[in-house]
Design a protein around this motif. Structure first.
Motif, short mmCIF file in Angstrom:
data_model
loop_
_atom_site.label_atom_id
_atom_site.label_comp_id
_atom_site.label_asym_id
_atom_site.label_seq_id
_atom_site.Cartn_x
_atom_site.Cartn_y
_atom_site.Cartn_z
N THR A 49 -2.39 8.51 2.06
CA THR A 49 -1.85 7.25 1.54
C THR A 49 -2.08 7.15 0.04
OG1 THR A 49 -2.22 6.16 3.65
CG2 THR A 49 -1.94 4.75 1.74
N VAL A 50 -3.26 7.55 -0.41
CA VAL A 50 -3.55 7.52 -1.85
C VAL A 50 -2.58 8.43 -2.59
CG1 VAL A 50 -5.26 8.12 -3.61
CG2 VAL A 50 -5.98 6.92 -1.53
N ARG A 51 -2.44 9.64 -2.09
CA ARG A 51 -1.55 10.61 -2.75
C ARG A 51 -0.12 10.11 -2.80
NH1 ARG A 51 1.92 14.16 -1.02
NH2 ARG A 51 1.24 14.09 1.14
N ARG A 52 0.37 9.60 -1.71
CA ARG A 52 1.75 9.12 -1.66
C ARG A 52 1.96 7.91 -2.58
NH1 ARG A 52 1.45 9.84 4.61
NH2 ARG A 52 2.11 12.00 4.78
N ALA A 53 0.97 7.03 -2.61
CA ALA A 53 1.07 5.84 -3.46
C ALA A 53 1.15 6.23 -4.93
CB ALA A 53 -0.12 4.92 -3.22
#
Length: 106
Positions: A49-53
Motif C-alpha cells: 500500500t505504501v509503495r502504490r500510494a
C-alpha cells in the motif's frame, strides 16, 4: 438468496467487479473508509500500500530504502514478518515520504 444459490453463484463476491478494481480504486476506498493512514488496525501500513500510494516500483522503493529488491518483495508478499523498526520506517515513508528521501540522501 439461499445457501445453494450462493454456492452456485460462487459466493456473494462479484468476481468481475473485484477483478476490475485498480490500485487507485483501493486507495480511494481506503480513504473513504478513513483507513488510509493506518491500514492494519491502526498499527502500520502494509508495504504494498505504501509503495502504490507513492507511485513507485518495487525496485525504486527498495533503492530508496537501501535494501535489496528481494527483501522488499518478501515484505510485500508476506514471506517475512516485519520487525518493529521496519514497521516504523513504513509509517514514516507513508506519512512523510519527503522526510525519508531527505534522510536517505543526507
Amino acid at each position: 438468496m439461499t445457501l445453494a444459490e450462493i454456492r452456485r453463484s460462487g459466493g456473494r463476491v462479484d468476481r468481475k467487479r473485484l477483478a476490475a478494481t485498480t490500485d487507485e480504486d483501493i486507495l480511494r476506498q481506503a480513504k473513504e473508509d478513513g483507513t488510509d493512514e493506518e491500514i492494519i488496525s491502526g498499527v502500520y501500513p502494509i508495504a504494498a500500500t505504501v509503495r502504490r500510494a507513492l507511485g513507485m516500483t518495487q525496485k525504486a522503493i527498495a533503492d530508496l530504502m537501501g535494501i535489496p529488491l528481494a527483501t522488499w518483495q518478501n515484505w510485500e508478499q508476506g514471506r517475512v514478518a516485519l520487525d518493529p523498526a521496519i514497521r516504523t520506517l513504513l509509517k514514516i515513508l507513508w506519512k512523510e515520504p519527503e522526510a525519508m528521501r531527505r534522510a536517505v540522501a543526507a
